[in-house]
Structures are given as structure tokens and as C-alpha cells.
Design a protein around this motif. Structure first.
Motif: not given
Ligand code: BTN
Length: 290
Positions: A204-218
Motif C-alpha cells: 500500500i503506497r501512501r503516495s498512491d492514496i494521496i493521488k487518488g484522494i487529490l484526483t477525487e477532491m478536484e
């Protein structure tokens, strides 16, 4: 040869344990969010740091990410455990043209972005407990802390703080917290045990989770700007862990029980009390009856 192999695998795992602005940027396709990334090894609170950046006039969409927070803040002045490299500790700065009352939608929208971000990157489906908790089964895996700076009836900036427990084992939580909190790692391991698989090798990569959240937050933020609040509310309803459930409401006026019936466009939770009275909750705390 054997030793070398083990070392190189260890190195891969260790490297993956650190975040970096480059790891977050890699493959991220947002137009507004994370154009500027402040990455910190240790900070009191990313929300506090983000407020300082916003007050100094940083661009909207700027994010602050830390490996560790020493004074991580939760809702209602609570302490938020943010151990080194164990989770996602991130704040996002927005400068929308809205009133303070309209800003409630940020917590609702961020909850949707977190659930979808986790789902899209790990395949794990979490649920939203009003107003700001992210649950896995019935334990808290994450939370949102939205803070505003207002001038008159206008919002100067909004800070959305996101905390997600990712890499903690049971031993990382105190006995008390263990009953109420979980992490993505603990949840995944529990599934592995129950489906009989001894090892899942995808990390589980935290950077992937961050990217996933940023994409959806936009996506969420564009809905807020374009006043398409229904889109956010529809998604919230889909991932709600509360709607249709019997709940206890704990507010500053006391406690009562009822059923969570709906959510309003301004983020208020509509509850029908056991005596038939309808309530629209602006704030407060609820517990779900199991
Ligand atoms: C809650 O559930 O009470 C909200 C928790 C929010 C924690 C995050 S971690 C990143 C950001 N910085 C903080 O100090 N708090 C939020």
C-alpha cells in the motif's frame, strides 16, 4: 546472492515508506490541486502550517503533506495520532467564492473524495459516518478536519485536513483507541486471514492514496464551484454508513435516539427522533446502533 536479494527487497520496501513531492506528482492529472506541494518530515499540524501559507497568500490548491505530526488536530479539539510514516497527514488549501454556510459541503465532499480515493487505489470500500469520519467495518480509519477563515459573510480560504491510518498495526494503537480505530493495513490483513490467502504482495503506497484522494477532491471542488452540489450529495448517500440506521445523537443540548433519514444539500443530517420529531443536525456527534 541470497543475502543480496533480501537486502534489495528490504530497500524497495523502505524506499516506498517515504513520501516525496515527486512521488505525489508522478502521474497526477489534476489542474488545480497540488501544483504546489509542501512536504515536511515533521510538523506540529499540517492544518496549522497550511493556514500560515494561506494567510501569506499562497495559491489555491497548494497542499501540505507530512510524515509525522506532533500536534495533529481532530474535531472538537481532540488530539489526532499521526505517527511517523504510518498514515496520510495532508491539508489542502482552497479559496472558493462562497459564504461560510456553504462551506459545510467541503467536509461532505472531502469524505466522498477519501472513500473514492481509497477505493480506487486499494480496492477497499470504506463508509462515511456523518459528519467527518471514514469507517472500515465499524472502526474509524480516517477523518476530515475542515477549517475556515472568513471576512464578513465571505470565505477567505478553506483548509481541508485529511488523516488516514494506513500502516499501523494493532500494537501502534493504545488499548482504548484499538477498540475504535483501525488502519488499512489491519483491515487488509484481516481479509487475508478470512479468505485464506497468506500474503498479498502489493504494497500500500501512501503516495498512491494521496493521488487518488487529490484526483477525487478536484472533482468535488469543481462541483462546488459550479454549484452542482447534488452530485456530491448523491455520492455521499451511496457511501454513507449512516443513512437508514438507528443512531444516538449527542449534541450540546443533550442526547436523543432516532433514525438517520437523509442529508440536506447544505450538509445537515436529517434525523427522525423516536418521538417522531424531525431534526436537521448542523453539528454534533452520532453513534450508530449496531
Ligand atoms: C477527526 O476525525 O477528528 C479529524 C482528523 C483530521 C486529522 C488530519 S491529519 C492532517 C490534518 N492536520 C491536522 O492537524 N489534522 C488534520
Amino acid at each position: 546472492m541470497k543475502g543480496l536479494k533480501i537486502n534489495s527487497r528490504k530497500q524497495v520496501l523502505n524506499l516506498d515508506n517515504f513520501l516525496s513531492p515527486n512521488k505525489i506528482r508522478e502521474g497526477l492529472k489534476t489542474d488545480i490541486l497540488a501544483k504546489e506541494i509542501h512536504y515536511l518530515n515533521k510538523i506540529d499540524s499540517t492544518n496549522t502550517y497550511a493556514k500560515e501559507l494561506a494567510a501569506a497568500g499562497c495559491d489555491e490548491g497548494t497542499i501540505v503533506v507530512a510524515e509525522e505530526q506532533t500536534k495533529g488536530r481532530g474535531r472538537l479539539g481532540r488530539f489526532w495520532n499521526s505517527d511517523n510514516r504510518k498514515g496520510v497527514w495532508m491539508s489542502i488549501i482552497f479559496k472558493p467564492d462562497i459564504t461560510p454556510t456553504e462551506a459545510n459541503i467541503f467536509t461532505i465532499g472531502a469524505s466522498v473524495a477519501v472513500v473514492l480515493g481509497i477505493k480506487n487505489t486499494t480496492g477497499i470500500l470504506s463508509g462515511i459516518k456523518w459528519p467527518n469520519d471514514i469507517l472500515l467495518v465499524d472502526k474509524k480509519v480516517g477523518g476530515i478536519l475542515t477549517e475556515l477563515k472568513c471576512e464578513g459573510n465571505f470565505v477567505k480560504y478553506v483548509i481541508v485536513g485529511v488523516g488516514i491510518n494506513v500502516n499501523q498495526g494493532e500494537e501502534d494503537f493504545s488499548k482504548d483507541i484499538r477498540k475504535k480505530a483501525t488502519s488499512i493495513k489491519i483491515y487488509r490483513e484481516s481479509i487475508e486471514i478470512s479468505d485464506g490467502k497468506s500474503e498479498r504482495n502489493n504494497i500500500i503506497r501512501r503516495s498512491d492514496i494521496i493521488k487518488g484522494i487529490l484526483t477525487e477532491m478536484e472533482v468535488v471542488y469543481n462541483s462546488i464551484i459550479n454549484k452542482e452540489i447534488n452530485d456530491i450529495i448523491d455520492k455521499w448517500k451511496k457511501y454513507s454508513a449512516v443513512l437508514g440506521k438507528d443512531i444516538t445523537v449527542i449534541s450540546n443540548k443533550g442526547e436523543f435516539t432516532g433514525k438517520a433519514e437523509d442529508i440536506a444539500l447544505d450538509g445537515r443530517l436529517i434525523v427522525k427522533g423516536t418521538d417522531g420529531t424531525k431534526y436537521a443536525l448542523v453539528s454534533g456527534e452520532i453513534s450508530i446502533k449496531l
